[in-house]
Write a protein that holds these residues in place. Structure first.
Motif, PDB file in Angstrom:
ATOM      1  N   SER A 196      49.676  40.721  47.410  1.00 38.51           N
ATOM      2  CA  SER A 196      50.200  40.442  46.089  1.00 38.51           C
ATOM      3  C   SER A 196      50.022  41.596  45.126  1.00 38.51           C
ATOM      4  O   SER A 196      50.604  41.619  44.069  1.00 38.51           O
ATOM      5  CB  SER A 196      49.524  39.191  45.515  1.00 38.51           C
ATOM      6  N   VAL A 197      49.159  42.544  45.459  1.00 35.81           N
ATOM      7  CA  VAL A 197      49.048  43.754  44.648  1.00 35.81           C
ATOM      8  C   VAL A 197      49.431  44.909  45.554  1.00 35.81           C
ATOM      9  O   VAL A 197      48.656  45.359  46.373  1.00 35.81           O
ATOM     10  CB  VAL A 197      47.624  43.943  44.103  1.00 35.81           C
ATOM     11  N   ALA A 198      50.667  45.353  45.452  1.00 30.93           N
ATOM     12  CA  ALA A 198      51.164  46.331  46.418  1.00 30.93           C
ATOM     13  C   ALA A 198      52.130  47.277  45.745  1.00 30.93           C
ATOM     14  O   ALA A 198      52.589  47.038  44.638  1.00 30.93           O
ATOM     15  CB  ALA A 198      51.866  45.612  47.575  1.00 30.93           C
ATOM     16  N   LEU A 199      52.433  48.346  46.437  1.00 29.79           N
ATOM     17  CA  LEU A 199      53.476  49.222  45.955  1.00 29.79           C
ATOM     18  C   LEU A 199      54.786  48.455  45.892  1.00 29.79           C
ATOM     19  O   LEU A 199      55.178  47.785  46.830  1.00 29.79           O
ATOM     20  CB  LEU A 199      53.611  50.423  46.887  1.00 29.79           C
ATOM     21  N   ALA A 200      55.442  48.541  44.768  1.00 31.34           N
ATOM     22  CA  ALA A 200      56.635  47.733  44.566  1.00 31.34           C
ATOM     23  C   ALA A 200      57.817  48.274  45.344  1.00 31.34           C
ATOM     24  O   ALA A 200      57.896  49.458  45.647  1.00 31.34           O
ATOM     25  CB  ALA A 200      56.980  47.694  43.082  1.00 31.34           C
ATOM     26  N   ALA A 201      58.737  47.374  45.648  1.00 30.91           N
ATOM     27  CA  ALA A 201      59.993  47.780  46.270  1.00 30.91           C
ATOM     28  C   ALA A 201      60.875  48.373  45.182  1.00 30.91           C
ATOM     29  O   ALA A 201      61.372  47.674  44.324  1.00 30.91           O
ATOM     30  CB  ALA A 201      60.655  46.581  46.926  1.00 30.91           C
ATOM     31  N   ASP A 202      61.058  49.666  45.180  1.00 33.44           N
ATOM     32  CA  ASP A 202      61.774  50.386  44.136  1.00 33.44           C
ATOM     33  C   ASP A 202      62.637  51.436  44.826  1.00 33.44           C
ATOM     34  O   ASP A 202      62.139  52.271  45.575  1.00 33.44           O
ATOM     35  CB  ASP A 202      60.766  51.035  43.178  1.00 33.44           C
ATOM     36  N   SER A 203      63.931  51.370  44.550  1.00 33.18           N
ATOM     37  CA  SER A 203      64.844  52.263  45.260  1.00 33.18           C
ATOM     38  C   SER A 203      64.539  53.730  45.005  1.00 33.18           C
ATOM     39  O   SER A 203      64.890  54.595  45.797  1.00 33.18           O
ATOM     40  CB  SER A 203      66.294  51.952  44.848  1.00 33.18           C
ATOM     41  N   SER A 204      63.885  54.026  43.871  1.00 33.16           N
ATOM     42  CA  SER A 204      63.559  55.413  43.558  1.00 33.16           C
ATOM     43  C   SER A 204      62.179  55.797  44.048  1.00 33.16           C
ATOM     44  O   SER A 204      61.692  56.875  43.745  1.00 33.16           O
ATOM     45  CB  SER A 204      63.644  55.630  42.044  1.00 33.16           C
ATOM     46  N   PHE A 205      61.566  54.904  44.815  1.00 39.15           N
ATOM     47  CA  PHE A 205      60.176  55.135  45.193  1.00 39.15           C
ATOM     48  C   PHE A 205      60.009  55.050  46.701  1.00 39.15           C
ATOM     49  O   PHE A 205      60.629  54.208  47.355  1.00 39.15           O
ATOM     50  CB  PHE A 205      59.290  54.084  44.515  1.00 39.15           C
ATOM     51  N   ALA A 206      59.187  55.921  47.243  1.00 41.12           N
ATOM     52  CA  ALA A 206      58.955  55.940  48.691  1.00 41.12           C
ATOM     53  C   ALA A 206      58.155  54.707  49.099  1.00 41.12           C
ATOM     54  O   ALA A 206      57.131  54.397  48.499  1.00 41.12           O
ATOM     55  CB  ALA A 206      58.208  57.207  49.069  1.00 41.12           C
TER      56      ALA A 206
ATOM     57  N   ARG B 127      35.280  26.625  49.743  1.00 40.92           N
ATOM     58  CA  ARG B 127      34.137  27.481  49.427  1.00 40.92           C
ATOM     59  C   ARG B 127      34.075  28.578  50.479  1.00 40.92           C
ATOM     60  O   ARG B 127      33.886  28.310  51.669  1.00 40.92           O
ATOM     61  CB  ARG B 127      32.840  26.677  49.408  1.00 40.92           C
ATOM     62  N   ASN B 128      34.204  29.807  50.026  1.00 41.11           N
ATOM     63  CA  ASN B 128      34.173  30.971  50.911  1.00 41.11           C
ATOM     64  C   ASN B 128      32.713  31.377  51.098  1.00 41.11           C
ATOM     65  O   ASN B 128      32.213  32.303  50.466  1.00 41.11           O
ATOM     66  CB  ASN B 128      34.998  32.106  50.306  1.00 41.11           C
ATOM     67  N   TRP B 129      32.054  30.653  51.991  1.00 35.86           N
ATOM     68  CA  TRP B 129      30.615  30.797  52.227  1.00 35.86           C
ATOM     69  C   TRP B 129      30.244  32.245  52.534  1.00 35.86           C
ATOM     70  O   TRP B 129      30.756  32.850  53.460  1.00 35.86           O
ATOM     71  CB  TRP B 129      30.216  29.870  53.365  1.00 35.86           C
ATOM     72  N   VAL B 130      29.377  32.814  51.697  1.00 36.11           N
ATOM     73  CA  VAL B 130      28.858  34.174  51.853  1.00 36.11           C
ATOM     74  C   VAL B 130      29.982  35.213  51.950  1.00 36.11           C
ATOM     75  O   VAL B 130      29.799  36.304  52.454  1.00 36.11           O
ATOM     76  CB  VAL B 130      27.882  34.272  53.045  1.00 36.11           C
ATOM     77  N   GLY B 131      31.174  34.842  51.483  1.00 41.55           N
ATOM     78  CA  GLY B 131      32.277  35.791  51.418  1.00 41.55           C
ATOM     79  C   GLY B 131      32.762  36.290  52.756  1.00 41.55           C
ATOM     80  O   GLY B 131      33.269  37.406  52.868  1.00 41.55           O
ATOM     81  N   GLN B 132      32.697  35.450  53.800  1.00 42.80           N
ATOM     82  CA  GLN B 132      33.015  35.899  55.157  1.00 42.80           C
ATOM     83  C   GLN B 132      34.507  35.827  55.497  1.00 42.80           C
ATOM     84  O   GLN B 132      34.914  36.299  56.549  1.00 42.80           O
ATOM     85  CB  GLN B 132      32.236  35.050  56.173  1.00 42.80           C
ATOM     86  N   SER B 133      35.320  35.229  54.623  1.00 45.15           N
ATOM     87  CA  SER B 133      36.736  35.016  54.954  1.00 45.15           C
ATOM     88  C   SER B 133      37.670  35.772  54.020  1.00 45.15           C
ATOM     89  O   SER B 133      38.741  35.293  53.657  1.00 45.15           O
ATOM     90  CB  SER B 133      37.051  33.512  54.941  1.00 45.15           C
ATOM     91  N   THR B 134      37.262  36.944  53.609  1.00 45.05           N
ATOM     92  CA  THR B 134      38.002  37.710  52.617  1.00 45.05           C
ATOM     93  C   THR B 134      39.208  38.420  53.231  1.00 45.05           C
ATOM     94  O   THR B 134      39.063  39.226  54.126  1.00 45.05           O
ATOM     95  CB  THR B 134      37.064  38.737  51.965  1.00 45.05           C
ATOM     96  N   SER B 135      40.398  38.112  52.717  1.00 46.98           N
ATOM     97  CA  SER B 135      41.618  38.844  53.057  1.00 46.98           C
ATOM     98  C   SER B 135      42.650  38.521  51.994  1.00 46.98           C
ATOM     99  O   SER B 135      42.600  37.468  51.340  1.00 46.98           O
ATOM    100  CB  SER B 135      42.160  38.461  54.440  1.00 46.98           C
ATOM    101  N   GLU B 136      43.604  39.418  51.803  1.00 49.13           N
ATOM    102  CA  GLU B 136      44.651  39.197  50.808  1.00 49.13           C
ATOM    103  C   GLU B 136      45.430  37.925  51.115  1.00 49.13           C
ATOM    104  O   GLU B 136      45.739  37.127  50.222  1.00 49.13           O
ATOM    105  CB  GLU B 136      45.588  40.403  50.774  1.00 49.13           C
TER     106      GLU B 136
ATOM    107  N   ARG C  67      39.803  43.950  43.690  1.00 46.52           N
ATOM    108  CA  ARG C  67      40.955  43.738  44.569  1.00 46.52           C
ATOM    109  C   ARG C  67      41.566  42.354  44.412  1.00 46.52           C
ATOM    110  O   ARG C  67      42.787  42.195  44.472  1.00 46.52           O
ATOM    111  CB  ARG C  67      40.516  43.969  46.013  1.00 46.52           C
ATOM    112  N   PHE C  68      40.732  41.335  44.204  1.00 48.54           N
ATOM    113  CA  PHE C  68      41.225  39.959  44.289  1.00 48.54           C
ATOM    114  C   PHE C  68      41.198  39.191  42.965  1.00 48.54           C
ATOM    115  O   PHE C  68      41.656  38.051  42.915  1.00 48.54           O
ATOM    116  CB  PHE C  68      40.422  39.188  45.339  1.00 48.54           C
ATOM    117  N   ARG C  69      40.701  39.754  41.900  1.00 45.13           N
ATOM    118  CA  ARG C  69      40.440  38.985  40.685  1.00 45.13           C
ATOM    119  C   ARG C  69      41.691  38.443  40.007  1.00 45.13           C
ATOM    120  O   ARG C  69      41.600  37.537  39.178  1.00 45.13           O
ATOM    121  CB  ARG C  69      39.651  39.841  39.694  1.00 45.13           C
ATOM    122  N   ASN C  70      42.881  38.959  40.329  1.00 41.88           N
ATOM    123  CA  ASN C  70      44.095  38.427  39.710  1.00 41.88           C
ATOM    124  C   ASN C  70      44.561  37.113  40.320  1.00 41.88           C
ATOM    125  O   ASN C  70      45.469  36.475  39.780  1.00 41.88           O
ATOM    126  CB  ASN C  70      45.229  39.460  39.813  1.00 41.88           C
ATOM    127  N   HIS C  71      43.960  36.704  41.411  1.00 36.47           N
ATOM    128  CA  HIS C  71      44.435  35.477  42.065  1.00 36.47           C
ATOM    129  C   HIS C  71      44.079  34.250  41.241  1.00 36.47           C
ATOM    130  O   HIS C  71      42.927  34.060  40.838  1.00 36.47           O
ATOM    131  CB  HIS C  71      43.857  35.377  43.470  1.00 36.47           C
TER     132      HIS C  71
END
Length: 893
Positions: free
Chosen positions: A23-33, A411-420, A464-468
């Motif tokens: 969800s936080v990524a380089l945008a799809a932009d025709s002028s951008f690689a 509950r993400n116990w001890v933060g073991q399941s972290t992924s975007e 990395r994840f605080r906007n969710h």
């Protein structure tokens, strides 16, 4: 051949080819690689077998000899299993150290791949991005070491502009080393039980510390070492956008407007000053701000209602937790332009919502969203998958089943399941996240010894994840307080990075929060006895279906509770697996064989998991504010602590929770005998009606009563006590039904119980006659989904108890997994008719007709067919289909 663990070939193919940027990524932009994923062509080798150094290995002249094909993202062990070096670890006892050596946890590995840099990257800064490596890594590109990483939860982002050429090939080599203290695991056996949890691994902090072994997972032999998250290259101009933050505020109690604030760091990565414009847009809101950034420096840009009145949004579309409203999300597009050309851009998904954590009439943690109290009905995740083989497709099924179960928190116990993907899907399905950092209970392992690495991983995780929208709070430690140095640093970090969320230092103390189980099966009435408000851990044994058990172990282990069962968590320990079979026999009758054990355990699952939530419902917000089952998701094929199996088939526990966690719910208080209406919503229920009926074992009605119902918002309303007639049979049934003012059924519930003088003896249920149900089946396909609908009718005079439906492919007989059932394990009164729908991906039927198999406590079915679908009895689930073995428990000498 019987199905074993979840379709690993499909899973791993998906892992290797899935490289979405989140969800936080380089945008799809025709002028951008565009960014380019590096998910193919990887090779792997034990570092001790490679004599060359990183500069040579990352050169074009190096020729790997005897290297294995590697799975990226994935762990070392995943790659070696895929390469045929080791068997599937989670099947049977393949994970024992005589088959897969524990030395893997002490072995470093080289990863290597060759990739091409797009021509479109010419004239731009080129970045190499790692989203997660466990535990530490040295990264080499074209003969030069470009950087290092340390800790499983910190990204590695390296400028490789001087190391590669657009339009040309490049070589990437990564030396991955395991955590420094992998520990010596305890082997789970019937004789020794599941042993102690954790150990020395906790000293390393930000890693998969549970992989040394817990009472829900055996030791994973490589401790999940490897490049476990995505790798990609990207390009930018002279200025990059870093760590954007979107916050929203509502003028509660009003929700008719919102103030949105955007903060982003812009960094000049060149030797000369840069002037440009930070632009942003979401919906019909746009903004632009001119920024000058000195060479090799950065500055934070803030856009809010003070500088930009348009950031005050009228009539916002709000994000709500599951069951309280829709999960509306906005997408902010940010770009930084230099001389009118895009230098960098990012898309940020966010939700407009406001969390609060206290109410005037209680000192207990009370989570409210947008001004509405939310009774937390959650599940603990110890680890999403034991070997981190959890591609988005599988993860979506797991989280969707939480939504179906009417849960609203993981509950993400001890933060073991972290992924975007994890956070994106929780946003999508309205599942709040109680998120944690990397410290277990102090008795389960020492404090981290590398403060800087620990805090760097915590910082990066937050950024990395605080906007969710779904993350509701950050918790520092499981069942204990962090060391003062870490606690002090975390509080400073929260002030700096987290202006809106709660910091909870301890998952078992503070604000009425409590943990510590119990974790074993208990009678329903015992779940009504407690003195805590917010329960973060409470559990029960949760036996899977017969087919799931057959799929997780070889046939030689089906009819004997042995060390294979212990490897899958069924042994002495917190779940009391060693005493559970005796309880089943005492409560429901002597166990004949595995099929009988499963049949009786589904009754036990349903009773315990429904009561786990109904017991807390009974005191809704007075004082209870939340309950989180230990656990909802299994990390491996297991007999305990789950709503669905590792292969994604739900057992009766999921449907028990779905029942108890309804937004508006009618229940029998199994502690007091009262009938209650539980209203989780923010509006009262008026002019409703409830009906109570009691039936004897022979199906005859003995008593009925009607109640007029007025149920206030966010409260449990008691309608009255049960009047038990003298004519009741020793075992009998209670049916409750709640209708709204229009006569629509909004909740129903069904209980089996025994008379008080022998309240834990339900053996007479085995005297119920087999009921052959009438059935109609139909199928419709659209948009890649197949929906099979089954209407069941009970033509008999007795109850058809715990009717279970299972979707399969007709020709092969294989189960379809996953399947989303509207309900399951239902009980039908005489002459009652119910319809159940089940949804699956049409591709999962593999071109075959759908076959619905039916079993239950005392259930058969009249076979039938229709276009593309059929229904018949599941003969293999019948107790009489198998020899009588008594299912003994045997300890290896």
């Amino acid at each position: 051949m019987r199905m074993k663990v979840w379709g690993w070939a499909l899973v791993l193919l998906f892992v290797a080819g899935s490289m979405g940027l989140g969800s936080v990524a380089l945008a799809a932009d025709s002028s951008f690689a565009e960014p380019v994923s590096l998910g193919a062509g990887w090779q792997l080798q034990d570092a001790a077998k490679v004599t060359q150094t990183g500069d040579a290995i990352s050169s074009t002249s190096f020729r790997p000899q005897g290297w294995y094909s590697a799975t990226v993202p994935g762990t070392v062990l995943t790659s070696l299993v895929n390469a045929g070096v080791y068997p599937e670890p989670l099947y049977g006892e393949n994970n024992r150290p005589d088959k897969i050596p524990d030395s893997l946890a002490r072995t470093s590995y080289w990863y290597r791949t060759v990739f091409e840099v797009p021509k479109a990257y010419a004239g731009k800064h080129i970045w190499l991005n790692f989203e997660g490596i466990n535990f530490s890594a040295q990264v080499w590109v074209n003969g030069r070491q470009v950087g290092t990483t340390k800790g499983a939860f910190r990204r590695g982002i390296f400028d490789i502009s001087l190391d590669v050429k657009p339009g040309k090939g490049a070589v990437l080599a990564v030396l991955v080393s395991p955590q420094p203290h992998p520990g010596d695991p305890h082997e789970h056996t019937i004789r020794d039980g599941v042993g102690r949890n954790g150990g020395i691994t906790a000293i390393d902090g930000p890693t998969f510390l549970s992989t040394i072994g817990w009472d829900w997972i055996p030791a994973i032999r490589d401790r999940d070492t490897g490049i476990w998250q995505k790798v990609f290259i990207s390009a930018s101009g002279p200025v990059v956008i870093k760590d954007p933050l979107v916050t929203t505020d509502l003028p509660l109690p009003k929700v008719d407007s919102a103030d949105v604030s955007v903060q982003a760091r812009v960094e000049n990565v060149t030797d000369t000053p840069q002037k440009g414009v930070l632009k942003g847009s979401f919906e019909d809101v746009t903004f632009a701000q001119t920024v000058e950034v000195a060479a090799h420096s950065s500055q934070v840009v803030t856009v809010d209602t003070k500088s930009t009145p348009a950031m005050h949004v009228e009539h916002p579309k709000l994000w709500w937790p599951n069951g309280y409203g829709p999960q509306n999300l906005y997408k902010l597009h940010l770009s930084f332009e230099v001389d009118g050309k895009a230098s960098d851009s990012k898309d940020v998904s966010f939700g407009v919502r406001k969390f609060t954590y206290a109410v005037p009439d209680s000192e207990n943690l009370t989570i409210s969203v947008n001004g509405v109290r939310v009774f937390i009905r959650g599940g603990n995740w110890g680890l999403d998958e034991a070997m981190k083989r959890n591609p988005r497709e599988r993860l979506e099924a797991q989280i969707r089943m939480h939504q179906i179960a009417n849960m609203n928190l993981i509950r993400n116990w001890v933060g073991q399941s972290t992924s975007e993907d994890f956070y994106e899907l929780c946003d999508k399905y309205g599942i709040l996240v109680w998120d944690e950092f990397f410290q277990p209970n102090p008795s389960d392992g020492p404090d981290p010894d590398d403060f800087d690495t620990y805090m760097a991983n915590v910082r990066d995780k937050i950024l990395r994840f605080r906007n969710h929208a779904s993350i509701v709070l950050w918790c520092a430690r499981n069942e204990g307080y962090p060391p003062k140095k870490i606690d002090d640093a975390l509080r400073v970090l929260m002030t700096e990075l987290e202006p809106t969320r709660l910091y909870q230092a301890n998952s078992a103390d503070g604000r009425g929060v409590n943990s510590h189980g119990p974790y074993h099966w208990r009678t329903p009435r015992e779940f009504y006895v407690y003195d805590e408000a917010f329960k973060t851990e409470i559990g029960s044994v949760s036996v899977p279906t017969l087919e799931s058990i057959h799929g997780m172990m070889p046939e030689k282990d089906w009819e004997t509770i042995n060390d294979d069962w212990a490897e899958h968590d069924f042994a002495k320990g917190a779940a009391d697996g060693d005493t559970y079979p005796a309880m089943i026999a005492e409560r429901y009758g002597k166990v004949a064989n595995l099929a009988d054990f499963v049949r009786k355990s589904q009754l036990a699952n349903y009773e315990a998991f429904r009561a786990m939530y109904e017991g807390r419902n009974a005191k809704l917000f007075h004082p209870t504010t939340g309950v989180i089952t230990w656990m909802s998701n299994p990390a491996q094929p297991s007999f305990v602590w789950q709503l669905y199996h590792h292969d994604l088939e739900p057992n009766s526990a999921l449907f028990a929770v779905k029942k108890a966690a309804e937004p508006i719910h009618i229940q029998l208080n199994e502690g007091t005998g009262e009938v209650q209406v539980i209203n989780n919503l923010n509006t009262s229920l008026e002019n409703a009606h409830a009906h109570l009926a009691i039936y004897n074992l022979d199906g005859s009605m003995q008593y009925e009563h009607d109640f007029d119902v007025s149920a206030g918002a966010s409260v449990a309303t008691t309608l009255g006590s049960m009047a038990w007639p003298a004519s009741l049979s020793p075992v009998h049934f209670v049916k409750l039904e709640l209708k709204d003012a229009t006569g629509k059924v909004i909740s129903e519930n069904f209980y089996w119980r025994a008379l008080p003088e022998h309240q834990d003896d339900l053996k007479l249920l085995d005297s119920l006659s087999t009921i052959t149900l009438d059935a109609k089946v139909s199928r419709s396909d659209a948009d890649g989904k197949s929906v099979v609908s089954v209407t069941l009718h009970n033509p008999g005079k007795q109850v058809a108890l715990m009717t279970h439906l299972q979707l399969r492919r007709k020709r092969s007989g294989e189960r379809v997994l996953p399947v989303y059932y509207s309900d399951n394990y239902i009980s039908l009164l005489p002459d009652e008719t119910r319809t159940i729908t089940m949804e699956a991906a049409t591709s999962d039927l593999k071109g075959e007709d759908a076959m619905v198999m039916v079993d239950g406590w005392n259930v058969g079915v009249v076979a039938g067919t229709s276009a593309g679908a059929a229904i018949e009895a599941n003969v293999e689930a019948l107790v009489e289909h198998w020899p009588v073995t008594g299912l003994p428990m045997i300890s290896a000498k």
